[in-house]
Design an enzyme around this catalytic site. Structure first.
Site, PDB file in Angstrom:
ATOM      1  N   ASP A 181      86.256  -3.770  76.053  1.00 55.77           N
ATOM      2  CA  ASP A 181      85.254  -2.835  76.590  1.00 55.77           C
ATOM      3  C   ASP A 181      84.081  -3.548  77.259  1.00 55.77           C
ATOM      4  O   ASP A 181      83.219  -2.899  77.856  1.00 55.77           O
ATOM      5  CB  ASP A 181      84.736  -1.912  75.475  1.00 55.77           C
ATOM      6  N   ARG A 200      98.682   4.375  76.990  1.00 53.00           N
ATOM      7  CA  ARG A 200      97.938   4.589  75.747  1.00 53.00           C
ATOM      8  C   ARG A 200      98.763   5.477  74.807  1.00 53.00           C
ATOM      9  O   ARG A 200      98.444   6.644  74.588  1.00 53.00           O
ATOM     10  CB  ARG A 200      96.553   5.179  76.043  1.00 53.00           C
TER      11      ARG A 200
HETATM   12  N1  EPU Z   1      99.046   0.635  71.695  1.00 51.40           N
HETATM   13  C1  EPU Z   1     100.391   0.606  71.435  1.00 51.40           C
HETATM   14  N2  EPU Z   1     100.907   1.562  70.598  1.00 51.40           N
HETATM   15  C2  EPU Z   1     100.143   2.533  70.042  1.00 51.40           C
HETATM   16  C3  EPU Z   1      98.756   2.537  70.314  1.00 51.40           C
HETATM   17  C4  EPU Z   1      98.246   1.569  71.148  1.00 51.40           C
HETATM   18  O1  EPU Z   1     101.104  -0.236  71.944  1.00 51.40           O
HETATM   19  O2  EPU Z   1     100.672   3.382  69.329  1.00 51.40           O
HETATM   20  C5  EPU Z   1      98.497  -0.350  72.646  1.00 51.40           C
HETATM   21  C6  EPU Z   1      97.938   0.378  73.880  1.00 51.40           C
HETATM   22  O3  EPU Z   1      98.926   0.546  74.844  1.00 51.40           O
HETATM   23  C7  EPU Z   1      96.825  -0.524  74.339  1.00 51.40           C
HETATM   24  C8  EPU Z   1      96.382  -1.237  73.048  1.00 51.40           C
HETATM   25  O4  EPU Z   1      97.379  -0.954  72.076  1.00 51.40           O
HETATM   26  O5  EPU Z   1      97.324  -1.447  75.240  1.00 51.40           O
HETATM   27  C9  EPU Z   1      95.040  -0.789  72.515  1.00 51.40           C
HETATM   28  O6  EPU Z   1      95.105   0.523  72.042  1.00 51.40           O
HETATM   29  P1  EPU Z   1      94.339   1.009  70.726  1.00 51.40           P
HETATM   30  O7  EPU Z   1      95.114   2.154  70.190  1.00 51.40           O
HETATM   31  O8  EPU Z   1      94.038  -0.130  69.833  1.00 51.40           O
HETATM   32  O9  EPU Z   1      92.966   1.459  71.340  1.00 51.40           O
HETATM   33  P2  EPU Z   1      92.415   2.916  71.340  1.00 51.40           P
HETATM   34  O10 EPU Z   1      92.381   3.370  69.954  1.00 51.40           O
HETATM   35  O11 EPU Z   1      93.101   3.697  72.374  1.00 51.40           O
HETATM   36  C10 EPU Z   1      89.923   2.203  71.016  1.00 51.40           C
HETATM   37  C11 EPU Z   1      88.638   2.551  71.710  1.00 51.40           C
HETATM   38  C12 EPU Z   1      88.650   1.928  73.088  1.00 51.40           C
HETATM   39  C13 EPU Z   1      88.759   0.413  72.908  1.00 51.40           C
HETATM   40  C14 EPU Z   1      90.000   0.044  72.085  1.00 51.40           C
HETATM   41  C15 EPU Z   1      90.084  -1.414  71.734  1.00 51.40           C
HETATM   42  C16 EPU Z   1      88.077   4.679  70.740  1.00 51.40           C
HETATM   43  C17 EPU Z   1      87.922   6.139  70.904  1.00 51.40           C
HETATM   44  N3  EPU Z   1      88.519   3.997  71.787  1.00 51.40           N
HETATM   45  O12 EPU Z   1      90.952   2.703  71.853  1.00 51.40           O
HETATM   46  O13 EPU Z   1      87.426   2.253  73.718  1.00 51.40           O
HETATM   47  O14 EPU Z   1      88.871  -0.204  74.166  1.00 51.40           O
HETATM   48  O15 EPU Z   1      90.016   0.793  70.849  1.00 51.40           O
HETATM   49  O16 EPU Z   1      88.969  -1.796  71.002  1.00 51.40           O
HETATM   50  O17 EPU Z   1      87.760   4.160  69.696  1.00 51.40           O
HETATM   51  C18 EPU Z   1      85.992   2.543  75.543  1.00 51.40           C
HETATM   52  O18 EPU Z   1      85.102   2.818  74.718  1.00 51.40           O
HETATM   53  O19 EPU Z   1      85.760   2.341  76.769  1.00 51.40           O
HETATM   54  C19 EPU Z   1      87.362   2.426  75.075  1.00 51.40           C
HETATM   55  C20 EPU Z   1      88.420   2.448  75.890  1.00 51.40           C
END
Ligand code: EPU
Length: 424
Positions: free
Chosen positions: A306, A123
């Site tokens: 999710d 992440r």
């Molecule tokens: N990723 C990258 N580079 C980055 C950031 C992310 O490659 O700089 C990759 C990650 O490795 C991952 C994917 O992108 O494989 C998804 O990451 P993203 O940053 O989009 O998700 P997030 O912001 O970490 C939010 C939710 C998650 C939800 C995801 C997808 C919040 C606080 N969290 O996570 O929620 O699964 O978007 O919709 O908003 C949950 O509620 O259980 C949860 C994990």
């Protein structure tokens, strides 16, 4: 340390209101840092992650009050006295990093450790960091902490390597107070990003295109206070909808945005579950037999990662071979081992799970490995024969407000006990 004890094989019936969304409430609370005025947020879910964000904002100097019974948070960042995210709070959740964009825009600096959160794969926060740097910030990374400074932010055309959900939110919040125009290409189109933009626009920001992959932000000098209602939680709604389908019940969800359910609705109908949509109402009736399907998670409007674990539990009851591809996170199939302890037949190869069904599930002692794994185990417990004991319930409480109480309201037999009682 508490456990959940579920006695299965009772259909769920009735009507239930959907709570406010965790992933919408967390960024809008952080957005309050962008103004000196008071912001009032309604429909905020009373969950552990929100309590962590409240603590974090308090440590940064905000005056904040969470009326948990009324689901209202009042926050005023009149004087932001700190720019450091404490390590203990950063390690608890990924959303701790969401204060970075607002702090940078408001006071020109932030020191934030790499955030923790559910262990579901890599992440990184590269998208956020690259975005801040493009807006003119200087970033130093040392011992897992990012020190970011920017006396001024200047709008830029920013292409995201990946449409990161929190990355898009962070850059969008930083750009609100930047000089000139910022264009975010390959932005996340998740409904929670759109909801954050709506909130920022109500605060005086100038944003177009949120909810699509191209967001344009014209910087303004300052933002003002607002009263804002948090978007309904499509993941809580989806979890309850799957619970209804799984138990062959009949449940009506109210106060939700039905369009946000489309990716799940489409798959539920394919399995043979009945779904009736109304205005802000969503009725789910479970049927047997269920058909096996193939599903892949993708960023919105794809099928939500999710709900992947929860939907896989439903597929254990479908006739034939179902295939589940996890395409968002690189390690989000670990929960299958816990479901297998209950009798499911699931084979995992890389990012793909193959589910053979239908298999009767039986009660077992299982452990919530993360938030959605915990929800999936509760669902499995609802149809299992006998007693299911789920430990590490704190993961579930991070994202669902009293899930046990809400399922009881619909007829489930589920109780929360102290860990020692469960042993006895
Ligand atoms: N990723 C990258 N580079 C980055 C950031 C992310 O490659 O700089 C990759 C990650 O490795 C991952 C994917 O992108 O494989 C998804 O990451 P993203 O940053 O989009 O998700 P997030 O912001 O970490 C939010 C939710 C998650 C939800 C995801 C997808 C919040 C606080 N969290 O996570 O929620 O699964 O978007 O919709 O908003 C949950 O509620 O259980 C949860 C994990």
């Amino acid at each position: 340390m508490e456990k959940l004890i579920v006695h299965g094989q009772r259909p769920l019936n009735g009507e239930i209101r959907v709570n406010g969304a965790k992933n919408a409430a967390l960024p809008i609370l952080a957005a309050a840092l962008l103004t000196r005025d008071e912001c009032v947020f309604e429909n905020v879910p009373d969950i552990e992650d929100i309590r962590t964000m409240v603590l974090l904002l308090e440590r940064l100097g905000c005056k904040i009050h969470f009326d948990r019974a009324r689901h209202v948070v009042k926050v005023q960042a009149h004087d932001v006295t700190g720019c450091e995210v404490p390590r203990d709070l950063a390690s608890k959740m990924r959303a701790s990093f969401l204060v970075s964009g607002p702090l940078l825009a408001r006071i020109g600096c932030v020191r934030a450790p790499h955030p923790g959160g559910c262990a579901i794969g890599r992440r990184p926060v590269n998208v956020d960091i690259k975005g801040f740097a493009m807006l003119g910030a200087n970033v130093v990374q040392d011992d897992g902490t990012y020190s970011v400074e920017a006396p001024r932010l200047v709008g830029q055309r920013i292409y995201l390597d990946y449409p990161s959900h929190t990355g898009t939110e962070n850059i969008m919040m930083a750009a609100c107070l930047a000089e000139g125009t910022t264009i975010i290409k390959n932005a996340s189109a998740e409904p929670e990003v759109w909801a954050l933009a709506e909130c920022l626009v109500a605060m005086g920001a100038r944003i177009r295109g949120a909810g699509t992959s191209l967001i344009v932000i014209d910087g303004v000098r300052e933002l003002h206070g607002i009263s804002h209602r948090v978007l309904a939680d499509r993941i809580e709604a989806g979890t309850l909808a799957i619970a209804a389908a799984l138990t062959a019940g009949d449940v009506t969800l109210t106060d939700l945005n039905v369009a946000h359910m489309d990716p799940l609705t489409h798959k539920l109908l394919e399995t043979g579950v009945l779904v009736d949509e109304g205005t802000n109402q969503y009725r789910v009736r479970g049927r047997r037999p269920l058909r096996a399907v193939e599903v892949q998670t993708l960023h919105y409007p794809g099928f939500p990662t999710d709900l992947q674990a929860e939907f896989t539990v439903l597929l254990t009851q479908a006739v034939g071979t179902s295939i589940v591809h996890e395409r968002v996170f690189d390690n989000r199939l670990q929960y299958t081992e816990e479901i297998e302890k209950m009798g499911a037949r699931i084979r995992v190869a890389g990012q793909t799970a193959t589910v053979e069904g239908p298999t009767p599930l039986k009660g077992a002692d299982v452990r919530a490995l993360d938030l959605r794994c915990g929800a999936a185990l509760v669902l499995a417990g609802l149809i299992a024969d006998g007693q299911t004991v789920i430990s590490d319930v704190h993961h579930v409480d991070r994202g669902y407000e009293r899930l046990d109480e809400r399922l009881r309201q619909l007829g489930a037999s589920i109780n929360r006990v102290a860990a020692q009682e469960a042993v006895a």
